[in-house]
Design a protein around this motif. Structure first.
Motif, PDB file in Angstrom:
ATOM      1  N   ALA A 150      44.720  23.001  50.062  1.00 23.05           N
ATOM      2  CA  ALA A 150      45.379  24.076  50.800  1.00 23.05           C
ATOM      3  C   ALA A 150      45.479  25.280  49.880  1.00 23.05           C
ATOM      4  N   LEU A 151      45.199  26.452  50.436  1.00 15.66           N
ATOM      5  CA  LEU A 151      45.208  27.684  49.654  1.00 15.66           C
ATOM      6  C   LEU A 151      46.055  28.720  50.379  1.00 15.66           C
ATOM      7  N   LEU A 152      47.049  29.247  49.684  1.00 17.76           N
ATOM      8  CA  LEU A 152      47.956  30.237  50.255  1.00 17.76           C
ATOM      9  C   LEU A 152      47.656  31.615  49.676  1.00 17.76           C
ATOM     10  N   ALA A 180      37.541  35.443  46.370  1.00 18.49           N
ATOM     11  CA  ALA A 180      37.456  35.032  44.969  1.00 18.49           C
ATOM     12  C   ALA A 180      37.968  33.611  44.774  1.00 18.49           C
ATOM     13  N   ALA A 181      39.095  33.287  45.410  1.00 16.85           N
ATOM     14  CA  ALA A 181      39.689  31.964  45.210  1.00 16.85           C
ATOM     15  C   ALA A 181      38.823  30.862  45.820  1.00 16.85           C
ATOM     16  N   LEU A 182      38.288  31.091  47.009  1.00 16.92           N
ATOM     17  CA  LEU A 182      37.441  30.073  47.633  1.00 16.92           C
ATOM     18  C   LEU A 182      36.141  29.884  46.864  1.00 16.92           C
ATOM     19  N   ALA A 183      35.597  30.963  46.344  1.00 16.23           N
ATOM     20  CA  ALA A 183      34.385  30.832  45.524  1.00 16.23           C
ATOM     21  C   ALA A 183      34.678  29.974  44.291  1.00 16.23           C
ATOM     22  N   LEU A 184      35.837  30.189  43.671  1.00 18.31           N
ATOM     23  CA  LEU A 184      36.214  29.398  42.504  1.00 18.31           C
ATOM     24  C   LEU A 184      36.397  27.925  42.871  1.00 18.31           C
ATOM     25  N   PRO A 217      51.062  27.711  41.359  1.00 19.64           N
ATOM     26  CA  PRO A 217      50.604  29.098  41.307  1.00 19.64           C
ATOM     27  C   PRO A 217      49.277  29.215  40.560  1.00 19.64           C
ATOM     28  N   LEU A 218      48.420  30.110  41.032  1.00 19.06           N
ATOM     29  CA  LEU A 218      47.091  30.302  40.459  1.00 19.06           C
ATOM     30  C   LEU A 218      46.834  31.787  40.275  1.00 19.06           C
ATOM     31  N   THR A 219      46.315  32.160  39.132  1.00 15.91           N
ATOM     32  CA  THR A 219      45.912  33.540  38.895  1.00 15.91           C
ATOM     33  C   THR A 219      44.394  33.619  38.808  1.00 15.91           C
ATOM     34  N   LEU A 220      43.867  34.746  39.221  1.00 13.77           N
ATOM     35  CA  LEU A 220      42.423  34.978  39.134  1.00 13.77           C
ATOM     36  C   LEU A 220      42.092  36.046  38.105  1.00 13.77           C
ATOM     37  N   GLY A 221      43.008  36.251  37.158  1.00 12.35           N
ATOM     38  CA  GLY A 221      42.754  37.228  36.109  1.00 12.35           C
ATOM     39  C   GLY A 221      43.761  38.359  36.139  1.00 12.35           C
ATOM     40  N   PRO A 222      43.550  39.366  35.290  1.00 16.82           N
ATOM     41  CA  PRO A 222      44.558  40.412  35.124  1.00 16.82           C
ATOM     42  C   PRO A 222      44.608  41.437  36.247  1.00 16.82           C
ATOM     43  N   ARG A 223      43.581  41.530  37.081  1.00 18.98           N
ATOM     44  CA  ARG A 223      43.547  42.560  38.118  1.00 18.98           C
ATOM     45  C   ARG A 223      44.143  42.048  39.423  1.00 18.98           C
ATOM     46  N   ILE A 224      44.866  42.908  40.099  1.00 17.44           N
ATOM     47  CA  ILE A 224      45.484  42.554  41.380  1.00 17.44           C
ATOM     48  C   ILE A 224      44.464  42.756  42.491  1.00 17.44           C
ATOM     49  N   MET A 253      48.645  28.480  45.420  1.00 23.74           N
ATOM     50  CA  MET A 253      48.995  29.804  45.943  1.00 23.74           C
ATOM     51  C   MET A 253      48.589  30.832  44.897  1.00 23.74           C
ATOM     52  N   LEU A 254      48.053  31.952  45.377  1.00 22.12           N
ATOM     53  CA  LEU A 254      47.704  33.018  44.452  1.00 22.12           C
ATOM     54  C   LEU A 254      48.958  33.827  44.155  1.00 22.12           C
ATOM     55  N   HIS A 255      49.294  33.880  42.865  1.00 20.79           N
ATOM     56  CA  HIS A 255      50.500  34.606  42.448  1.00 20.79           C
ATOM     57  C   HIS A 255      50.317  35.002  40.984  1.00 20.79           C
TER      58      HIS A 255
END
Length: 239
Positions: free
Chosen positions: A187-189, A227-231, A211-218, A168-170
């Protein structure tokens, strides 16, 4: 060469009547006539070379000349749980998720989400979202159409998950994606515009979502799945 989704069995030598939308695009937008070549796909993994044999006002027919298996499915099958967003944001999320190889999409009702669909309105929106997915397949070369499932409550979707990798992105508590053995399914939430609530996060963690973060920007709710699927496709798929 035009590429069209046709929900029908593709067999060499068969003649098919195209759906109204596809027929209108070929004859009125592209202005193609009899003899024009095109590619069809059935949404179940098959593609076919075909030619227009009739382009009349009442119907447009094509003849299938050769059939072959589609080639562009990712080895990683991701089920995306996407909180429903307003306007064309949901369309964008679905379109780009399909282009990035998602295997299935479930629109989610979440406590912080402010979109609620019922009855006929929900059915129409679901049909529209599936059409968005089909159009994305036409563009990106996929022959398998990912299903867009009927909207569900977040809790129901979480309870049904059995993928070995669940994320999950959080950004508040998330960590970077750690190297791991490549899973076959995931599974990706993705939460709503206001983000996942503390209760949402707790429920997801209880369902073994990390929980997964994609960096400092929201990121916006429609940008986050891109972004998450590309990763994920880079780490475990075919990017």
């Amino acid at each position: 060469m035009p590429r069209l989704y046709v929900p029908a069995r593709l067999e060499s030598g068969a003649e098919l009547t195209l759906p109204e939308g596809s027929a209108r695009h070929l004859t009125r937008v592209l202005r193609l006539g009899p003899g024009a070549p095109l590619v069809l796909f059935d949404g179940e993994g098959a593609e076919a070379g075909a030619r227009l044999v009739e382009a009349a006002r009442k119907q447009t027919r094509v003849r299938v000349e050769a059939v072959w298996p589609g080639r562009f499915e990712s080895p990683l099958a991701v089920h995306l749980g996407q909180a429903i967003s307003k306007g064309d944001r949901m369309d964008y999320a679905i379109q780009k998720a399909v282009e990035l190889g998602v295997a299935a999409i479930t629109p989610l009702y979440t406590p912080r989400g402010d979109v609620r669909l019922k009855g006929e309105r929900e059915a129409k929106k679901l049909a529209h979202w599936q059409a968005v997915a089909a159009s994305a397949c036409e563009q990106c070369g996929r022959a398998t159409l990912p299903p867009v499932h009927p909207p569900q409550r977040l809790g129901d979707w979480l309870e049904a998950r059995d993928e070995p990798l669940r994320l999950m992105l959080h950004p508040a508590t998330g960590s970077a994606l750690a190297a791991a053995e490549a899973p076959a399914t995931a599974a990706l939430l993705i939460g709503p515009e206001g983000g996942l609530s503390a209760e949402d996060v707790a429920a997801a963690e209880a369902a073994r979502f990390a929980p997964l973060t994609l960096g400092p920007r929201i990121l916006r709710t429609e940008t986050a799945p891109v972004a998450a699927l590309a990763l994920l496709q880079y780490c475990f798929g075919d990017l």
